[in-house]
Scaffold this active site. Sequence first.
Site, PDB file in Angstrom:
ATOM      1  N   PHE A  40       0.802  -1.230   0.000  1.00  0.00           N
ATOM      2  CA  PHE A  40       0.000   0.000   0.000  1.00  0.00           C
ATOM      3  C   PHE A  40       0.832   1.275   0.000  1.00  0.00           C
ATOM      4  O   PHE A  40       0.317   2.358  -0.269  1.00  0.00           O
ATOM      5  CB  PHE A  40      -0.950   0.020   1.211  1.00  0.00           C
ATOM      6  CG  PHE A  40      -0.272   0.363   2.519  1.00  0.00           C
ATOM      7  CD1 PHE A  40       0.062   1.678   2.835  1.00  0.00           C
ATOM      8  CD2 PHE A  40       0.055  -0.620   3.449  1.00  0.00           C
ATOM      9  CE1 PHE A  40       0.696   2.000   4.025  1.00  0.00           C
ATOM     10  CE2 PHE A  40       0.693  -0.303   4.645  1.00  0.00           C
ATOM     11  CZ  PHE A  40       1.010   1.018   4.930  1.00  0.00           C
ATOM     12  N   LYS A  89      -1.259  -7.276  -9.452  1.00  0.00           N
ATOM     13  CA  LYS A  89      -2.275  -7.154  -8.404  1.00  0.00           C
ATOM     14  C   LYS A  89      -1.825  -6.038  -7.461  1.00  0.00           C
ATOM     15  O   LYS A  89      -0.943  -6.232  -6.634  1.00  0.00           O
ATOM     16  CB  LYS A  89      -2.456  -8.454  -7.615  1.00  0.00           C
ATOM     17  CG  LYS A  89      -3.708  -8.361  -6.734  1.00  0.00           C
ATOM     18  CD  LYS A  89      -3.649  -9.187  -5.494  1.00  0.00           C
ATOM     19  CE  LYS A  89      -2.893  -8.590  -4.354  1.00  0.00           C
ATOM     20  NZ  LYS A  89      -3.458  -7.353  -3.758  1.00  0.00           N
ATOM     21  N   GLU A 124       8.968  -4.205  13.121  1.00  0.00           N
ATOM     22  CA  GLU A 124       8.708  -3.070  12.235  1.00  0.00           C
ATOM     23  C   GLU A 124       7.410  -2.387  12.686  1.00  0.00           C
ATOM     24  O   GLU A 124       6.371  -3.038  12.800  1.00  0.00           O
ATOM     25  CB  GLU A 124       8.546  -3.579  10.797  1.00  0.00           C
ATOM     26  CG  GLU A 124       8.301  -2.450   9.808  1.00  0.00           C
ATOM     27  CD  GLU A 124       8.105  -2.957   8.379  1.00  0.00           C
ATOM     28  OE1 GLU A 124       7.448  -3.986   8.192  1.00  0.00           O
ATOM     29  OE2 GLU A 124       8.609  -2.290   7.457  1.00  0.00           O
ATOM     30  N   CYS A 181       9.740   1.468   3.602  1.00  0.00           N
ATOM     31  CA  CYS A 181      10.604   0.350   3.987  1.00  0.00           C
ATOM     32  C   CYS A 181      12.042   0.828   4.189  1.00  0.00           C
ATOM     33  O   CYS A 181      12.899   0.061   4.596  1.00  0.00           O
ATOM     34  CB  CYS A 181      10.551  -0.750   2.943  1.00  0.00           C
ATOM     35  SG  CYS A 181      11.263  -0.235   1.391  1.00  0.00           S
ATOM     36  N   GLU A 221      -5.091  -3.733  -2.350  1.00  0.00           N
ATOM     37  CA  GLU A 221      -6.525  -3.409  -2.301  1.00  0.00           C
ATOM     38  C   GLU A 221      -6.781  -2.103  -1.540  1.00  0.00           C
ATOM     39  O   GLU A 221      -7.849  -1.508  -1.662  1.00  0.00           O
ATOM     40  CB  GLU A 221      -7.305  -4.568  -1.657  1.00  0.00           C
ATOM     41  CG  GLU A 221      -7.003  -4.867  -0.182  1.00  0.00           C
ATOM     42  CD  GLU A 221      -5.768  -5.763   0.021  1.00  0.00           C
ATOM     43  OE1 GLU A 221      -4.839  -5.712  -0.808  1.00  0.00           O
ATOM     44  OE2 GLU A 221      -5.735  -6.480   1.035  1.00  0.00           O
ATOM     45  N   SER A 277       5.005  -7.044   3.589  1.00  0.00           N
ATOM     46  CA  SER A 277       5.566  -7.381   4.896  1.00  0.00           C
ATOM     47  C   SER A 277       6.348  -8.700   4.820  1.00  0.00           C
ATOM     48  O   SER A 277       6.116  -9.524   3.934  1.00  0.00           O
ATOM     49  CB  SER A 277       4.435  -7.496   5.919  1.00  0.00           C
ATOM     50  OG  SER A 277       3.484  -8.422   5.457  1.00  0.00           O
TER      51      SER A 277
HETATM   52  P1  NAD Z   1       1.232  -6.724   3.160  1.00  0.00           P
HETATM   53  O1  NAD Z   1       2.227  -7.808   3.274  1.00  0.00           O
HETATM   54  O2  NAD Z   1       0.113  -6.683   4.130  1.00  0.00           O
HETATM   55  O3  NAD Z   1       0.524  -6.765   1.706  1.00  0.00           O
HETATM   56  C1  NAD Z   1       1.276  -6.720   0.515  1.00  0.00           C
HETATM   57  C2  NAD Z   1       0.482  -7.393  -0.589  1.00  0.00           C
HETATM   58  O4  NAD Z   1       0.273  -8.761  -0.259  1.00  0.00           O
HETATM   59  C3  NAD Z   1      -0.902  -6.798  -0.827  1.00  0.00           C
HETATM   60  O5  NAD Z   1      -1.136  -6.745  -2.209  1.00  0.00           O
HETATM   61  C4  NAD Z   1      -1.842  -7.781  -0.138  1.00  0.00           C
HETATM   62  O6  NAD Z   1      -3.103  -7.862  -0.784  1.00  0.00           O
HETATM   63  C5  NAD Z   1      -1.108  -9.105  -0.261  1.00  0.00           C
HETATM   64  N1  NAD Z   1      -1.303 -10.003   0.868  1.00  0.00           N
HETATM   65  C6  NAD Z   1      -1.561  -9.685   2.159  1.00  0.00           C
HETATM   66  N2  NAD Z   1      -1.647 -10.798   2.917  1.00  0.00           N
HETATM   67  C7  NAD Z   1      -1.432 -11.848   2.090  1.00  0.00           C
HETATM   68  C8  NAD Z   1      -1.387 -13.257   2.274  1.00  0.00           C
HETATM   69  N3  NAD Z   1      -1.576 -13.811   3.472  1.00  0.00           N
HETATM   70  N4  NAD Z   1      -1.151 -14.039   1.206  1.00  0.00           N
HETATM   71  C9  NAD Z   1      -0.929 -13.493  -0.020  1.00  0.00           C
HETATM   72  N5  NAD Z   1      -0.972 -12.162  -0.250  1.00  0.00           N
HETATM   73  C10 NAD Z   1      -1.210 -11.341   0.785  1.00  0.00           C
HETATM   74  O7  NAD Z   1       2.055  -5.357   3.144  1.00  0.00           O
HETATM   75  P2  NAD Z   1       1.484  -3.860   3.179  1.00  0.00           P
HETATM   76  O8  NAD Z   1       0.925  -3.609   4.538  1.00  0.00           O
HETATM   77  O9  NAD Z   1       0.652  -3.594   1.987  1.00  0.00           O
HETATM   78  O10 NAD Z   1       2.825  -3.030   2.972  1.00  0.00           O
HETATM   79  C11 NAD Z   1       3.674  -2.661   4.043  1.00  0.00           C
HETATM   80  C12 NAD Z   1       4.845  -3.602   4.141  1.00  0.00           C
HETATM   81  O11 NAD Z   1       5.553  -3.613   2.907  1.00  0.00           O
HETATM   82  C13 NAD Z   1       5.871  -3.171   5.175  1.00  0.00           C
HETATM   83  O12 NAD Z   1       6.292  -4.319   5.880  1.00  0.00           O
HETATM   84  C14 NAD Z   1       7.014  -2.592   4.350  1.00  0.00           C
HETATM   85  O13 NAD Z   1       8.274  -2.644   4.970  1.00  0.00           O
HETATM   86  C15 NAD Z   1       6.951  -3.454   3.147  1.00  0.00           C
HETATM   87  N6  NAD Z   1       7.580  -2.830   2.002  1.00  0.00           N
HETATM   88  C16 NAD Z   1       8.798  -3.299   1.615  1.00  0.00           C
HETATM   89  C17 NAD Z   1       9.456  -2.714   0.554  1.00  0.00           C
HETATM   90  C18 NAD Z   1      10.801  -3.218   0.136  1.00  0.00           C
HETATM   91  O14 NAD Z   1      11.295  -2.757  -0.889  1.00  0.00           O
HETATM   92  N7  NAD Z   1      11.413  -4.136   0.854  1.00  0.00           N
HETATM   93  C19 NAD Z   1       8.871  -1.642  -0.139  1.00  0.00           C
HETATM   94  C20 NAD Z   1       7.624  -1.203   0.260  1.00  0.00           C
HETATM   95  C21 NAD Z   1       6.985  -1.806   1.338  1.00  0.00           C
END
Ligand code: NAD
Length: 481
Positions: A151, A175, A382, A283, A178, A228
């Site tokens: 997000f 994808k 985090e 991140c 959401e 994450s």
């Molecule tokens: P998230 O893991 O909740 O969701 C990321 C994506 O995965 C979304 O599209 C979501 O729909 C999907 N998703 C969620 N749960 C899932 C599951 N159980 N199975 C399959 N797909 C699933 O992350 P977020 O809250 O959207 O983003 C924040 C996180 O992203 C933070 O931890 C941040 O550090 C990380 N991030 C990392 C980088 C990097 O380059 N390392 C960059 C941006 C964000």
Amino acid sequence: MAVERLRNYIDGAWVDAGAAACHVVRNPATGAALGECPLGGAAQVDAAVQAAARAFPPWRKTPVEDRIQHLFKLKQLLEQHFEELAATCTRENGKTLAESRGSVRRGVQMVEVAAGAPSLLMGQVLEDVAHGIDCAAIRQPLGVFAAIAPFNFPAMVPLWFFPFAVACGNTFVLKPSEQVPFSQKLVFELVHEAGFPKGVLNMVLGGKDAANALLVHERVRGVSFVGSSAVAEHVYRTATAHGKRAQALGGAKNFIIVMPDADMEAALDNITESACGCAGERCLAAAVVVPVGGCEGRVREGLVARMRRLRVGDGARTGVHMGPLVSAAHKQRVLDYIARGIAEGAELVLDGRSVDADPNGFFVGPTLFDRVAPEMTIAREEIFGPVLCLMPRATLAEALELPRRQPLANAASIFTTSGKAARTFQYEIEASMAGVNIGVAAPMSFFGFGGAKGSFFGDLKAHGRETFDFYTDRKVVISRW
Ligand code: NAD
């Protein structure tokens, strides 16, 4: 009042998602509903993947010079719609307009580098590997690739992947998160206008069901994920168990070391921006500051003064330095971490729990903890909010020990005027994005990007040269005529 229900982009057309359940997307600054994001599943994913699979053979045969013309057009359209895209990003994510503009700019740069595919896709040839026998290594696209996005950078993160994938001759299914689907709705309207053939680029809206359907679909050859760490690991394990290439970029806990010889004013400005920029939802955000060799008083005082000065509010307004968090649920998560920090004995120096901003928005102000011990929850996990921890240490060696004990290793920085200290830091630090006198060691389109240890699952990282390895297979041709 009725809000817009978003649609999928499949096979060159906008189609109803059909799924019953929806996620209500809100403007985090006001809490107002912006639209409904359908939570698609296996059926929608299958339609998109099949369209991409059908589009692959002709797209693969399209000369790379012709393929990249669509990227040049897309770049032009992104420039024309730059402000609209930045405003959309702010409206659905909450970050300030200046921050959105910065991230959209970095996204556009991805398209620019991907348009260099004719050079970057070149293989290698060696004559006479034996008498009259030549050997060549050529790169070939593989088929359908997919990306699952987070997000926090609604416009930029998907652009880390799809411009490169399609420049290489693959087709693609995205994808988006959401929670923030509107930026990619606009990007895909521009993709449509850029004239990519039907099925080359597709977008399916949804949450974890859609993501999981991509991970197991037999026609998907590779998956990129950003989010994450727990989900990143799940994505990597599932995708690879189903025979796919995978790169999964996870969460972060970024340490910033401040040496006593640092240019303190510049360092503190940078650290404040790093911790509170994008409301800490980055991140690459500073999470723990480690003042070394007795400079903790200056660091603490300087940070408090700077963090107090930040104006919190609607990121769309001028003069606002820090916007809200993305959702009510995430705000609660950050508040829970602050409560946990207090309960575990850290000293709350600056309390961001009450902010002078719209009570319907999801605001948390800059928050600073001192006397944080490594075993405390706020030092280990985090938080993904504007919450900074101070952990002073006597020497650089002791300071470097802290990130070594942390399972996440995305980014880390040192502030110093000593080349020796900088060199030691660069040599020792495990995080793969290392900053020297830099608050945010940001991704550059022409270099690779991704973390280490629990912050990254895979081997080839995002964008830069190595992305051409991720998106192609090397075929070695040995010939005798
Ligand atoms: P998230 O893991 O909740 O969701 C990321 C994506 O995965 C979304 O599209 C979501 O729909 C999907 N998703 C969620 N749960 C899932 C599951 N159980 N199975 C399959 N797909 C699933 O992350 P977020 O809250 O959207 O983003 C924040 C996180 O992203 C933070 O931890 C941040 O550090 C990380 N991030 C990392 C980088 C990097 O380059 N390392 C960059 C941006 C964000």
